[in-house]
Write a protein that holds these residues in place. Sequence first.
Motif, PDB file in Angstrom:
ATOM      1  N   PHE A 114      24.939   9.212 -56.403  1.00 24.41           N
ATOM      2  CA  PHE A 114      24.026   8.508 -57.311  1.00 24.41           C
ATOM      3  C   PHE A 114      24.758   7.304 -57.886  1.00 24.41           C
ATOM      4  N   VAL A 142      16.815  17.537 -57.011  1.00 22.78           N
ATOM      5  CA  VAL A 142      17.487  18.040 -55.820  1.00 22.78           C
ATOM      6  C   VAL A 142      18.271  19.291 -56.209  1.00 22.78           C
ATOM      7  N   ARG A 168      12.693  12.961 -58.686  1.00 24.35           N
ATOM      8  CA  ARG A 168      12.777  13.753 -57.450  1.00 24.35           C
ATOM      9  C   ARG A 168      13.983  14.685 -57.556  1.00 24.35           C
ATOM     10  N   GLY A 196      21.557  15.199 -53.124  1.00 24.16           N
ATOM     11  CA  GLY A 196      21.882  14.585 -54.401  1.00 24.16           C
ATOM     12  C   GLY A 196      23.281  14.015 -54.499  1.00 24.16           C
ATOM     13  N   THR A 231      17.711   1.746 -58.710  1.00 19.30           N
ATOM     14  CA  THR A 231      17.475   3.112 -58.237  1.00 19.30           C
ATOM     15  C   THR A 231      18.417   3.406 -57.078  1.00 19.30           C
ATOM     16  N   THR A 232      18.644   4.691 -56.826  1.00 17.27           N
ATOM     17  CA  THR A 232      19.456   5.136 -55.698  1.00 17.27           C
ATOM     18  C   THR A 232      18.535   5.693 -54.617  1.00 17.27           C
ATOM     19  N   HIS A 237      17.006   8.070 -52.147  1.00 11.40           N
ATOM     20  CA  HIS A 237      17.002   9.526 -52.267  1.00 11.40           C
ATOM     21  C   HIS A 237      17.739  10.177 -51.108  1.00 11.40           C
ATOM     22  N   ASN A 238      18.436  11.264 -51.403  1.00  9.85           N
ATOM     23  CA  ASN A 238      18.956  12.148 -50.354  1.00  9.85           C
ATOM     24  C   ASN A 238      18.826  13.574 -50.849  1.00  9.85           C
ATOM     25  N   GLN A 240      14.672   9.570 -61.676  1.00  7.50           N
ATOM     26  CA  GLN A 240      13.913   9.075 -60.533  1.00  7.50           C
ATOM     27  C   GLN A 240      12.773  10.009 -60.114  1.00  7.50           C
ATOM     28  N   PHE A 260      18.788  12.224 -60.242  1.00 13.78           N
ATOM     29  CA  PHE A 260      17.740  12.071 -59.233  1.00 13.78           C
ATOM     30  C   PHE A 260      16.424  12.638 -59.754  1.00 13.78           C
ATOM     31  N   ARG A 268      24.059  13.963 -60.018  1.00  9.26           N
ATOM     32  CA  ARG A 268      22.981  14.587 -59.247  1.00  9.26           C
ATOM     33  C   ARG A 268      21.722  14.840 -60.082  1.00  9.26           C
TER      34      ARG A 268
END
Length: 422
Positions: free
Chosen positions: A411, A168, A166, A408, A401-402, A404-405, A164, A160, A157
């Motif tokens: 991944f 979470v 972002r 989190g 990349t994963t 986004h959610n 990336q 993210f 988690r």
Amino acid sequence: MTPEAPRGDIRTEAAYDRRRLRQWLAGEARADGVARRDVLRLAAAAGLTPAAALGASPAAAAGPGIVKPLPDEWFTVRGTNAETKFEALADTGPLTPAARFFVRNHTSTPRLDARSWTLRIWGDGLEGGPREFTLADLERLPSVTRTAFVECAGNGRSLFGSQQGRPVPGTAWTLGAIGQARWRGARLADVLRRAGLARHAVDVMPRGLDDSYVTADGTDLGRVRRPLPVAKALDDVLLAYEMNGEPLPPDHGHPVRVLVPSWVGIASVKWVGDIEVSATPLYSPWNTDFYRLFGPGHPAEGSAPLTRQTLKSAFELPWNARLSADTRHRLTGRSWSGEATVARVDVSTDGGTTWHRARLHDVPRRGSWVRWSTPWRPRTPGPATLLARATDATGRTQPPTTAHNTQGYLFDAVVRHPVTVV
């Protein structure tokens, strides 16, 4: 007459859970222990959709409530949880010793007496009344031994944010919320059939014996519980009472836990005390509010509840490890997939410019990780970035990349592992 178990299939599982969600939203499913008005109240207070309202489970501010020692060289304590440092697995072989196995607790580890423990099977999906099983009853049934990893849905988690950009909310796992053990126990299918599983049963819901989980605003969600489709329960699920040849330790579910191979860790309920068998779909916060994907690219009501784990790789190296220049190093790591066996692992030592295949050290098996290694002789001092990228037998490869959610989960991107050459 009891239903036969089809082989697990991700498409079937996802379709089943979407149908269950639609039935809950239409008022055709049963919310166990949580009134719909409470879910709506939480949503209104947070300004969220009902499903998103319970998204992040805050870690307790108090001590971890974990029984076993948590030495700094093996663990990072995260609220009520303990993450295994991946470098602590380097000398452990394919099985993670219980002493080094990560701990995911919603509250604290209960101390239960195996001699007085019973498992109650109940609900309108049985023919006849409730049944109780002792540990001795389970041990008299045919036993199954299965090597499988257990992994938290939020493993990775923190990446993210760090990788990336972002961040979470939720427990900031790196990659150590996973462990693999040799589990032994009774097949859940055998127990359900002996309890009188009816043809019309659709869900089974194990519930733990740890303390009730209370949200930050004081809402009591009850004990951890999560439904399984009957088809999955009859497939490969165990009621495990041994871990690596020994009785389960307290932090890992003593005396009995559920083991759902390849699924997100929340499905493998620890300290199981009862299992409801239902003729109607069941709802709990852990299959409709927690453990679904929310955010851009996902349905407004969230994805189907998470089932199978995703594809990951990790180096058995500390973050920012210092490695000598002009020295031959043996880089080691592990890769795993919830969907299929790992077919190959490629490694880059130059930030992704070039790749070469790593050597696998285990026969790939479904539900298990594989260990791998590759040699590296760095020439130039300074920072470097290592990458490992797994491909499984379905042909799926870890992406750069994963998607986004907001919670989190899952991944699966290639992780950029920094080191310094000195």
